[in-house]
Design an enzyme around this catalytic site. Structure first.
Site, mmCIF file in Angstrom:
data_model
loop_
_atom_site.group_PDB
_atom_site.id
_atom_site.type_symbol
_atom_site.label_atom_id
_atom_site.label_comp_id
_atom_site.label_asym_id
_atom_site.label_seq_id
_atom_site.Cartn_x
_atom_site.Cartn_y
_atom_site.Cartn_z
ATOM 1 N N LYS A 106 0.812 -1.197 0.000
ATOM 2 C CA LYS A 106 0.000 0.000 0.000
ATOM 3 C C LYS A 106 0.854 1.260 0.000
ATOM 4 O O LYS A 106 0.380 2.352 -0.282
ATOM 5 C CB LYS A 106 -0.889 0.017 1.265
ATOM 6 C CG LYS A 106 -1.783 -1.182 1.413
ATOM 7 C CD LYS A 106 -2.462 -1.159 2.801
ATOM 8 C CE LYS A 106 -3.119 -2.478 3.090
ATOM 9 N NZ LYS A 106 -3.526 -2.596 4.491
ATOM 10 N N GLU A 110 7.710 2.647 -6.160
ATOM 11 C CA GLU A 110 7.878 2.114 -4.802
ATOM 12 C C GLU A 110 7.941 3.248 -3.794
ATOM 13 O O GLU A 110 8.406 4.345 -4.103
ATOM 14 C CB GLU A 110 9.186 1.308 -4.725
ATOM 15 C CG GLU A 110 9.010 -0.191 -4.593
ATOM 16 C CD GLU A 110 8.527 -0.648 -3.221
ATOM 17 O OE1 GLU A 110 7.663 0.010 -2.602
ATOM 18 O OE2 GLU A 110 9.018 -1.695 -2.775
ATOM 19 N N ASP A 111 7.509 2.978 -2.572
ATOM 20 C CA ASP A 111 7.591 3.985 -1.526
ATOM 21 C C ASP A 111 9.017 4.166 -1.020
ATOM 22 O O ASP A 111 9.543 5.263 -0.981
ATOM 23 C CB ASP A 111 6.638 3.649 -0.358
ATOM 24 C CG ASP A 111 6.839 2.238 0.213
ATOM 25 O OD1 ASP A 111 7.672 1.458 -0.311
ATOM 26 O OD2 ASP A 111 6.141 1.903 1.197
ATOM 27 N N ASP A 147 14.847 -0.194 1.192
ATOM 28 C CA ASP A 147 15.708 -0.350 2.367
ATOM 29 C C ASP A 147 16.862 -1.277 1.975
ATOM 30 O O ASP A 147 17.874 -0.822 1.452
ATOM 31 C CB ASP A 147 14.885 -0.875 3.543
ATOM 32 C CG ASP A 147 15.698 -0.978 4.823
ATOM 33 O OD1 ASP A 147 16.428 -0.018 5.132
ATOM 34 O OD2 ASP A 147 15.630 -2.015 5.496
ATOM 35 N N VAL A 167 10.659 5.565 8.941
ATOM 36 C CA VAL A 167 9.824 6.734 8.632
ATOM 37 C C VAL A 167 8.397 6.327 8.293
ATOM 38 O O VAL A 167 8.138 5.205 7.856
ATOM 39 C CB VAL A 167 10.420 7.564 7.470
ATOM 40 C CG1 VAL A 167 11.728 8.225 7.886
ATOM 41 C CG2 VAL A 167 10.629 6.711 6.218
ATOM 42 N N ASP A 198 3.810 3.398 6.510
ATOM 43 C CA ASP A 198 3.123 3.089 7.763
ATOM 44 C C ASP A 198 4.051 2.461 8.794
ATOM 45 O O ASP A 198 5.121 1.958 8.482
ATOM 46 C CB ASP A 198 2.005 2.075 7.506
ATOM 47 C CG ASP A 198 2.562 0.677 7.238
ATOM 48 O OD1 ASP A 198 3.418 0.548 6.339
ATOM 49 O OD2 ASP A 198 2.171 -0.277 7.944
ATOM 50 N N ARG A 214 -0.358 6.462 7.435
ATOM 51 C CA ARG A 214 -0.217 6.574 5.976
ATOM 52 C C ARG A 214 -0.746 7.915 5.465
ATOM 53 O O ARG A 214 -0.354 8.388 4.405
ATOM 54 C CB ARG A 214 -0.983 5.445 5.274
ATOM 55 C CG ARG A 214 -0.405 4.058 5.496
ATOM 56 C CD ARG A 214 -1.036 3.073 4.528
ATOM 57 N NE ARG A 214 -0.818 1.678 4.889
ATOM 58 C CZ ARG A 214 0.267 0.970 4.580
ATOM 59 N NH1 ARG A 214 1.264 1.537 3.924
ATOM 60 N NH2 ARG A 214 0.369 -0.295 4.937
HETATM 61 P P1 IMP Z 1 13.514 -3.799 1.510
HETATM 62 O O1 IMP Z 1 13.050 -5.075 0.883
HETATM 63 O O2 IMP Z 1 14.461 -4.040 2.659
HETATM 64 O O3 IMP Z 1 14.116 -2.832 0.509
HETATM 65 O O4 IMP Z 1 12.249 -3.130 2.193
HETATM 66 C C1 IMP Z 1 11.327 -2.439 1.438
HETATM 67 C C2 IMP Z 1 9.972 -2.399 2.103
HETATM 68 O O5 IMP Z 1 10.063 -2.367 3.543
HETATM 69 C C3 IMP Z 1 9.279 -1.121 1.701
HETATM 70 O O6 IMP Z 1 8.506 -1.305 0.527
HETATM 71 C C4 IMP Z 1 8.436 -0.800 2.907
HETATM 72 O O7 IMP Z 1 7.198 -1.488 2.814
HETATM 73 C C5 IMP Z 1 9.207 -1.377 4.059
HETATM 74 N N1 IMP Z 1 10.027 -0.338 4.721
HETATM 75 C C6 IMP Z 1 11.371 -0.253 4.728
HETATM 76 N N2 IMP Z 1 11.798 0.812 5.424
HETATM 77 C C7 IMP Z 1 10.671 1.434 5.869
HETATM 78 C C8 IMP Z 1 10.443 2.638 6.659
HETATM 79 O O8 IMP Z 1 11.351 3.368 7.103
HETATM 80 N N3 IMP Z 1 9.139 2.950 6.898
HETATM 81 C C9 IMP Z 1 8.088 2.212 6.426
HETATM 82 N N4 IMP Z 1 8.265 1.100 5.687
HETATM 83 C C10 IMP Z 1 9.542 0.703 5.420
HETATM 84 MG MG MG Z 2 6.356 -1.537 0.712
#
Ligand code: IMP
Ligand code: MG
Length: 187
Positions: A51, A107-108, A111, A161, A167, A173
């Protein structure tokens, strides 16, 4: 209690503003212009990852002066709620066929990059004409494969964040800016 704070005492309150609504709007406008120039004469298909990307997707789509199409998918990553495990499950798949399309994943936040690399692999297997990524936020503490991030909004420090679609346990959100969760602790 701030008007923004959850009534649930287990949900941490949002702290200081990291990216203001004004700076978000300015940056999204610039990203929209870049995409408009790069895809001139084409009709890109924006794929929003639910979302978290819903608000960014909505503003970005309006900042692009091209006949875009929109689709959404929802993924959930197993494991800790605030850390991606890299094992991703598609909860809602796309409605549209990607074959021959110019696809942009919206993408939001990136990480570790594990969610994104899974998504890229999955969507590339559907034979799009091109596949690029537009991420609003990127945590700056990971060694990412920079070549997969075509468009990015802001590099931010490794803090959790919320807001503008993002969220913590489904809260916050609807904040207009990006704020830090100061009390977030790792298990
Ligand atoms: P990754 O697979 O480690 O890159 O994580 C990506 C997903 O983790 C994002 O699409 C978010 O849903 C969630 N995420 C990572 N960091 C944050 C944050 O600081 N706040 C909220 N969601 C996060
Ligand atoms: Mg996400």
């Amino acid at each position: 209690m701030s008007a923004y704070q959850s009534n649930n005492p287990d949900i941490p309150a949002p702290g200081r503003v990291l990216v203001s609504a004004e700076d978000l709007a300015k940056r999204v406008t610039v990203l929209g212009r870049e995409i408009t120039a790069d895809y001139a004469g084409r009709s890109p298909l924006l794929v929003g990852v639910l979302k978290g990307a819903f608000m960014f997707m909505s503003d970005l789509a309006r900042a692009i002066d091209l006949p875009v199409e929109l689709d959404f998918m929802a993924v959930s990553s197993y494991g800790h709620s605030t850390r991606s495990s890299g094992v991703v499950r598609i909860v809602k798949d796309l409605d549209l066929d990607l074959a021959g399309r110019d696809v942009i994943i919206v993408e939001d936040i990136v990480d570790s990059g594990l969610t994104l690399s899974y998504l890229r692999k999955n969507l590339l297997a559907r034979n799009p004409a091109s596949l690029e990524v537009c991420a609003l936020l990127v945590h700056n503490d990971h060694q990412l494969d920079e070549s997969i991030l075509r468009y990015e909004g802001f590099r931010i420090p490794p803090e959790f964040v919320v807001g503008y679609g993002l969220d913590v346990a489904q809260h916050y959100r609807n904040l207009s800016d990006i704020r830090v969760i100061e009390t977030e602790t790792d298990e």
